[in-house]
Design a protein around this motif. Structure first.
Motif, PDB file in Angstrom:
ATOM      1  N   LEU A   1      17.823  10.385  -7.922  1.00  0.00           N
ATOM      2  CA  LEU A   1      17.244  10.117  -6.680  1.00  0.00           C
ATOM      3  C   LEU A   1      17.540   9.386  -5.947  1.00  0.00           C
ATOM      4  O   LEU A   1      18.603   8.600  -6.347  1.00  0.00           O
ATOM      5  N   VAL A   2      18.259  10.227  -5.035  1.00  0.00           N
ATOM      6  CA  VAL A   2      19.002   8.799  -3.464  1.00  0.00           C
ATOM      7  C   VAL A   2      18.530   9.012  -2.332  1.00  0.00           C
ATOM      8  O   VAL A   2      17.916  10.090  -2.334  1.00  0.00           O
ATOM      9  N   TYR A   3      18.856   7.555  -2.115  1.00  0.00           N
ATOM     10  CA  TYR A   3      17.764   7.621  -0.750  1.00  0.00           C
ATOM     11  C   TYR A   3      19.743   6.950   0.062  1.00  0.00           C
ATOM     12  O   TYR A   3      19.946   5.931  -0.960  1.00  0.00           O
ATOM     13  N   GLN A   4      19.465   7.547   1.353  1.00  0.00           N
ATOM     14  CA  GLN A   4      20.891   7.499   2.046  1.00  0.00           C
ATOM     15  C   GLN A   4      20.512   7.034   3.100  1.00  0.00           C
ATOM     16  O   GLN A   4      19.205   7.668   3.860  1.00  0.00           O
ATOM     17  N   PHE A   5      20.940   6.604   4.113  1.00  0.00           N
ATOM     18  CA  PHE A   5      21.389   6.905   5.601  1.00  0.00           C
ATOM     19  C   PHE A   5      22.188   7.475   5.855  1.00  0.00           C
ATOM     20  O   PHE A   5      22.421   7.848   7.620  1.00  0.00           O
ATOM     21  N   THR A   6      22.771   8.282   5.131  1.00  0.00           N
ATOM     22  CA  THR A   6      24.460   9.427   6.072  1.00  0.00           C
ATOM     23  C   THR A   6      23.903  11.182   4.972  1.00  0.00           C
ATOM     24  O   THR A   6      22.755  10.376   3.783  1.00  0.00           O
ATOM     25  N   ALA A   7      24.139  12.123   5.119  1.00  0.00           N
ATOM     26  CA  ALA A   7      23.052  13.355   3.625  1.00  0.00           C
ATOM     27  C   ALA A   7      24.956  13.305   3.609  1.00  0.00           C
ATOM     28  O   ALA A   7      25.231  14.395   2.390  1.00  0.00           O
TER      29      ALA A   7
ATOM     30  N   ILE B   1      18.846  20.588  -5.433  1.00  0.00           N
ATOM     31  CA  ILE B   1      18.200  19.469  -4.856  1.00  0.00           C
ATOM     32  C   ILE B   1      17.060  19.392  -4.123  1.00  0.00           C
ATOM     33  O   ILE B   1      17.208  20.493  -2.694  1.00  0.00           O
ATOM     34  N   ASP B   2      16.305  18.959  -4.036  1.00  0.00           N
ATOM     35  CA  ASP B   2      15.267  18.287  -3.216  1.00  0.00           C
ATOM     36  C   ASP B   2      15.213  17.665  -1.732  1.00  0.00           C
ATOM     37  O   ASP B   2      15.716  16.477  -2.412  1.00  0.00           O
ATOM     38  N   LYS B   3      15.371  17.580  -0.616  1.00  0.00           N
ATOM     39  CA  LYS B   3      15.759  17.471   0.186  1.00  0.00           C
ATOM     40  C   LYS B   3      14.286  16.890   1.373  1.00  0.00           C
ATOM     41  O   LYS B   3      13.673  17.752   1.860  1.00  0.00           O
ATOM     42  N   ALA B   4      14.706  15.376   1.983  1.00  0.00           N
ATOM     43  CA  ALA B   4      13.916  14.975   2.692  1.00  0.00           C
ATOM     44  C   ALA B   4      14.610  13.642   3.710  1.00  0.00           C
ATOM     45  O   ALA B   4      14.957  13.350   3.098  1.00  0.00           O
ATOM     46  N   ILE B   5      13.749  13.947   4.652  1.00  0.00           N
ATOM     47  CA  ILE B   5      13.655  12.318   5.498  1.00  0.00           C
ATOM     48  C   ILE B   5      12.800  11.435   5.198  1.00  0.00           C
ATOM     49  O   ILE B   5      11.344  12.149   5.817  1.00  0.00           O
ATOM     50  N   GLU B   6      13.032  10.229   5.321  1.00  0.00           N
ATOM     51  CA  GLU B   6      11.652   9.450   5.478  1.00  0.00           C
ATOM     52  C   GLU B   6      12.342   8.804   6.871  1.00  0.00           C
ATOM     53  O   GLU B   6      12.769   8.440   6.803  1.00  0.00           O
ATOM     54  N   TRP B   7      11.275   8.963   8.261  1.00  0.00           N
ATOM     55  CA  TRP B   7      11.114   8.326   9.643  1.00  0.00           C
ATOM     56  C   TRP B   7      10.851   6.563   9.115  1.00  0.00           C
ATOM     57  O   TRP B   7      10.897   6.256  10.082  1.00  0.00           O
ATOM     58  N   ARG B   8       9.437   6.812   8.621  1.00  0.00           N
ATOM     59  CA  ARG B   8       8.920   5.002   8.539  1.00  0.00           C
ATOM     60  C   ARG B   8      10.042   4.445   7.652  1.00  0.00           C
ATOM     61  O   ARG B   8       8.774   3.965   6.908  1.00  0.00           O
ATOM     62  N   ASN B   9      11.270   4.029   8.104  1.00  0.00           N
ATOM     63  CA  ASN B   9      12.164   3.280   7.917  1.00  0.00           C
ATOM     64  C   ASN B   9      12.860   3.098   8.737  1.00  0.00           C
ATOM     65  O   ASN B   9      13.875   3.420   9.104  1.00  0.00           O
ATOM     66  N   VAL B  10      13.524   1.664   8.432  1.00  0.00           N
ATOM     67  CA  VAL B  10      14.462   0.875   9.010  1.00  0.00           C
ATOM     68  C   VAL B  10      15.717   0.815   8.513  1.00  0.00           C
ATOM     69  O   VAL B  10      16.187   0.101   8.304  1.00  0.00           O
ATOM     70  N   PRO B  11      16.743   1.686   9.021  1.00  0.00           N
ATOM     71  CA  PRO B  11      16.784   3.130   9.947  1.00  0.00           C
ATOM     72  C   PRO B  11      16.449   4.367   8.517  1.00  0.00           C
ATOM     73  O   PRO B  11      16.171   3.942   7.461  1.00  0.00           O
TER      74      PRO B  11
END
Length: 213
Positions: free
Chosen positions: A169-175, A188-198
């Motif tokens: 499980l990985v969370y990053q600010f670039t792809a 690999i399942d992917k998503a973007i979480e917009w409710r985060n800064v950034p």
């Protein structure tokens, strides 16, 4: 050193300590970022939306060992422990001794282990704590700024240490991390979480189950 030089230094030290105490975990996190910006992904801890979404696919009933790289001040640690089975274990690995010291002082759960070391050594660390493999590995490490060769070494070691059917499980600010993971994980399942800064990129790399299982 002249005594006249010591007074301003002592005042500065006391001021920094008071600011750090006033900020609490945020102060520890900020100090860690300022000291090691290459190894800390963001100046702001992840939002609860990111945490919930990142952990949602985990099969907690069958998770005996959860590993986290770069735990910082424990933003994910407590939510993981809240979900983890009673006989499970959470091992966190960080190269920043200040974060490890803070976590050891503030998290007293018997299922929790904080290790000062490199994520590239995850296999040895997992074995040292009595496990053959990990069920899930979580990372917020900034793969785009890690020294050359470190990212691939971590991804390869993670794939080896995971059980069949487990996930990275990985969370990053670039792809960038998603492309790196694609070398080792077919699904690999992917998503973007917009409710985060950034806003951050989320991905779940699943290790193929052994056909013999």
């Amino acid at each position: 050193m002249p005594s006249s030089d010591l007074a301003p230094q002592a005042l500065s030290h006391r001021l920094k300590r008071r600011i750090k105490q006033w900020l609490g975990p945020q102060g520890v996190f900020l100090e860690g970022f300022l000291r090691h910006p290459v190894m800390v992904g963001s100046i702001i801890p992840s939002s609860r939306f990111t945490i919930d979404r990142m952990l949602a696919p985990v099969d907690w009933d069958n998770c005996r060992l959860f590993v986290e790289y770069g735990p910082g001040v424990g933003t994910f640690c407590r939510p993981v422990l809240d979900r983890l089975r009673r006989d499970g274990q959470l091992i966190v690995i960080d190269t920043n001794p200040d974060f490890i010291d803070y976590l050891r002082r503030t998290i007293t759960d018997s299922r929790f282990v904080a290790v000062h070391g490199s994520a590239a050594d995850v296999e040895a660390i997992v074995r040292a704590h009595g496990h053959d493999h990990a069920d899930y590995v979580l990372s917020g490490l900034p793969f785009s700024t890690l020294p050359e060769g470190v990212g691939p070494a971590i991804a390869a070691a993670t794939h080896r240490v995971l059980r069949s059917g487990g996930a990275f499980l990985v969370y990053q600010f670039t792809a960038r991390a998603q492309a790196l993971k694609a070398r080792y994980f077919r699904r690999i399942d992917k998503a973007i979480e917009w409710r985060n800064v950034p806003p951050c990129f989320l991905s779940w790399g699943w290790k193929d189950a052994d056909p013999a299982d």
